[in-house]
Design an enzyme around this catalytic site. Structure first.
Site, short mmCIF file in Angstrom:
data_model
loop_
_atom_site.label_atom_id
_atom_site.label_comp_id
_atom_site.label_asym_id
_atom_site.label_seq_id
_atom_site.Cartn_x
_atom_site.Cartn_y
_atom_site.Cartn_z
CB SER A 132 -0.92 0.01 1.22
OG SER A 132 -1.85 -1.04 1.14
CB CYS A 133 1.80 3.60 1.76
SG CYS A 133 1.48 3.07 3.45
N GLY A 175 1.90 5.01 -2.14
CA GLY A 175 2.10 6.35 -1.58
C GLY A 175 3.38 6.35 -0.76
CG ASN A 206 0.88 5.71 6.66
OD1 ASN A 206 0.50 6.08 7.77
ND2 ASN A 206 0.13 4.96 5.88
CB CYS A 250 -3.59 6.67 5.53
SG CYS A 250 -3.79 6.63 3.75
CB SER A 251 -2.03 9.58 10.04
OG SER A 251 -3.40 9.34 10.29
CD GLU A 252 -2.61 3.42 7.68
OE1 GLU A 252 -2.64 2.65 6.71
OE2 GLU A 252 -2.48 4.65 7.54
CB THR A 272 -11.15 0.96 4.58
OG1 THR A 272 -12.16 1.54 5.39
CG2 THR A 272 -10.24 0.09 5.41
N GLY A 273 -10.86 3.21 1.76
CA GLY A 273 -11.73 3.91 0.80
C GLY A 273 -12.47 2.94 -0.08
CB SER A 274 -11.68 1.66 -3.49
OG SER A 274 -11.38 2.91 -4.04
#
EC number: 1.17.4.1
Length: 722
Positions: A185-186, A214, A394, A396-398, A597-599
């Protein structure tokens, strides 16, 4: 015999509508209009999903006469990775496809189906035909991650198609495809205070962005604007030019991958360039410094809050001088611990700003742009079970993991390979997990799937990322659909029962995640590098679970776990697990992280992450098709009360819910704060202080409800009225 196609049009968003049939897009739009009795027309969206297949998907899908014909075609034409399928017998692959199709999966919403077919499924190289259905994608993901283990492949198909486990977008999109990006993912990179590190970081950002992830970079160690270079004063340009270089790099790499190139940069609150850094996001910023597409994050230690509380000035310290005095980069020094020592040290150049004004500036910017993200440095490091310092997060800050610096030669080759970070993510659907026939197995299969993502990823173009992944096997099991589940069970989000459930659920997940990682360590006879120095090895991590009883405080939550036949771990369970972990270790350095969790939440029909819904009927703009409406999961005309939106619920209940989960998660949780348009910067500051006091680790975006159209709602329009 070559495959045949049942329609000659390219894959567009239009379909073939028979006389007397409603267009699927029009049907979906009816979700936003009340019927004659003032009820929401949920059935129209289900009909839209059905018509989407009849009018569009079926007519644009390549037809094969048999599974063998399809598999041969996809392998020979380099759509599927032969190496993945060669790990299994053809008979097994066909039996796995039969297993998936026997589940009779149907997308419950139009948006779920639309998202899957536009963003995930395998298409012909010209983009005009579909080559997979949802079941085919699930099977390819299972075959890829199981790496030849037929039993695991079967379990994975069951967990994914039944909606309990959903791999993150890069894994779900790319697995098994011959032409693909990475399943990761990133990424997180450190930049050190020298030209070689800066240059290599730009290259690494390009390499990683090209592969579809990302990238977040740490700027805290870069010497400030006006700092000396080679003892000559006022030479350094500071962090802004590096941000500009990165922004351009991401926009370029954007052209190569299927996903947008995306980057974030983090800076410590006590870095002398902090105001310059924040000013780049102002609407009226000069174009020379304006940063449009990079995300910004600020690392804030406890001392900053303490100084603001006393209404004192806060000192900003030269990273160049701090590194000379302490012998380690600025980001690796605890500013809270060394603050007054550094203030008194004449060798360290410093400037001062007012601490309250700093927080006021943060809030102003968050109002304007939603940025910056915030990482509470000391909270993060206090609860970190791994030896070393966590310096940034990161995109998305998680993700919260330890990294170490690399050293470079003049030609940018590595003199010493440090440890950077990759995010191997996937999420459980809380509602479906609670319905699982075997809760412990659901979590174990998810942990094994994410471990496979880590094991199968080799990003040799960025050796520090490869090193970090090989050493740590770090993963991030996330959660989604908390609000959907609570509403289904007629529990209000943020209520005593809601917080009680969140606490016990995450407590139970942690136990099974650790046990699964311990199992993998036993099977493989190895653990993550550095385990011996961790709080897992010392046993300290387990103290809070062995020294006190964790059980539901409310009858309702006790009943939910009993009815689901889910055993809540006891102190004895924890003592046994502690003994096994101390003896054999765990395979994964990090286990949990809750992304936004978007899409994947639309495909999985979940409320995203563990925050409340932003609205009962969500409106999304989807490419050429325009507005699409998405109903909150499990919502009916009889339980609308339980779907209060995030703006109505308010920040305290959201933070309380996240705090209950945070205590059982080794990394972070993406926490967005929602405010009504009447909110002030003071409200934002109050929320930040409340989050810090409650032990929250990071804050993601700030969202303001836009009420510009008040008084102009369409009469009888659901998304306006609710």
């Amino acid at each position: 015999m070559p495959p045949t196609v049942t329609a000659a049009e390219p894959v567009t968003t239009t379909g073939h509508v028979l006389p007397g049939e409603a267009d699927y897009h029009a049907l979906n739009a009816m979700l936003n209009l009340y019927d004659a009795d003032g009820k929401i027309q949920f059935e129209k969206d289900r009909e839209a999903a059905k018509q989407y297949f009849l009018q569009h998907v079926n007519q644009n899908t390549v037809f094969f006469h048999s599974q063998d014909e399809k598999l041969d075609y996809l392998i020979e034409n380099e759509y599927y990775e032969r190496e993945v399928l060669d790990q299994y017998s053809r008979d097994f692959i066909k039996s796995l496809l039969d297993r998936a199709y026997a589940k009779k999966f149907r997308f419950p919403t139009f948006l779920g189906a639309f998202k899957y077919y536009t963003s995930y499924t395998l298409k012909t190289f010209d983009g005009k035909r579909y080559l997979e259905r949802f079941e085919d994608r699930v099977v390819m993901v299972a075959l890829t991650l199981a790496a030849g283990d037929t039993e695991l492949a079967e379990k994975l198909v069951d967990e994914i198609i039944d909606g309990r486990f959903q791999p993150a977008t890069p894994t779900f999109l790319n697995s098994g495809k011959k032409q693909r990006g990475e399943p990761v993912s990133c990424f997180l990179l450190r930049i050190e205070d020298n030209m070689e590190s800066i240059g290599r970081s730009i290259n690494s950002a390009l390499q990683l962005s090209k592969r579809g992830g990302g990238v977040a970079l740490l700027l805290s160690n870069i010497r400030e604007h006006g700092a000396p270079i080679k003892n000559i004063e006022n030479q350094s340009s500071g962090v802004i030019p590096i941000m500009k270089l990165l922004e351009d790099s991401f926009s370029y790499a954007n052209q190569l991958g299927a996903r947008q190139g995306a980057g974030a940069v983090y800076l410590h609150a006590h870095h002398p360039d902090i105001y310059r850094f924040l000013d780049t996001k102002r609407e009226n910023a000069d174009e020379k410094i304006r940063i449009k597409t990079l995300s910004l994050g600020v690392v804030i230690p406890d001392i900053t809050f303490e100084l603001a509380k006393k209404n004192e000035d806060m000192y900003l310290f030269s990273p160049y001088d701090v590194e000379r005095v302490y012998g380690v980069p600025f980001a690796d020094v605890s500013v809270t611990e060394k603050y007054y020592e550094m203030v008194d040290d004449a060798r360290i150049r410093k400037t001062k700003i007012n601490a309250r004004e700093f927080f006021q500036t943060l809030a102003e910017l968050q109002f304007e742009s939603g940025y910056p993200y915030i990482m509470f440095e000391d909270t993060v490091n206090r609860s970190n079970p791994i030896a070393g310092k966590i310096t940034h997060s990161n995109l998305c800050s998680e993700i919260l993991q330890v990294s170490t610096p690399s050293e470079f030669n003049d030609d940018l080759s590595y003199a010493k390979v440090g440890k950077d970070i990759s995010c191997n993510l996937g999420s459980l659907n809380i509602a479906k997990a609670m319905d699982s026939p075997d809760f412990a197995q659901t979590i174990e299969v998810a942990i094994r799937a994410l471990t496979a993502v880590s094991d199968q990823t080799h990003i040799t173009s960025v050796p520090s990322i490869e090193q970090g992944n090989n050493d740590s096997h770090a993963i991030g099991l996330g959660q989604m659909n908390l609000h959907g589940y609570l509403a289904r069970e007629r529990i209000y989000y943020g209520s005593e029962e809601g917080i009680d459930f969140t606490n016990i659920y995450f407590y139970t997940v942690l136990f099974h995640a650790l046990r699964a990682s311990n199992k993998i360590a036993i099977e493989r006879g190895t653990h993550f590098k550095g385990f011996e120095k961790s709080k897992y090895a010392s046993g300290e991590f387990f103290d809070k679970y062995t020294d006190q009883v964790w059980e539901p405080k409310t009858d309702k939550v006790r009943r939910l776990f009993a009815d689901a036949d889910i055993h809540i771990p006891t102190q004895d369970d924890w003592k046994q697990l502690k003994e096994s972990v101390q003896k054999h270790g765990i395979y994964n350095q990090n286990l949990q992280a809750v992304p936004p969790t978007g899409s994947i939440s639309y495909i999985n029909h979940s409320t995203s992450s563990i925050h409340p819904v932003a609205s009962k009927i969500e409106i999304r703009k989807e490419g050429k098709i325009g507005r699409v409406y998405y109903p909150a999961p499990y919502m009916t005309n009889d339980n609308l009360d339980y779907y209060q939106d995030a703006y109505e619920i308010g920040y305290e209940k959201i933070i309380d819910t996240y705090a209950a989960a945070t205590q059982h998660v080794d990394q972070g949780l993406s926490l967005t704060l929602f405010f009504k348009d009447t909110a002030t910067t003071r409200d934002v500051n109050k929320a930040q202080i409340y989050a810090w006091r409650k032990g929250i680790k990071t804050l993601y975006y700030i969202r303001l409800r836009q009420m510009a159209l008040e008084g102009t709602e369409v009469e009888g329009c659901v998304s306006c009225m609710l």
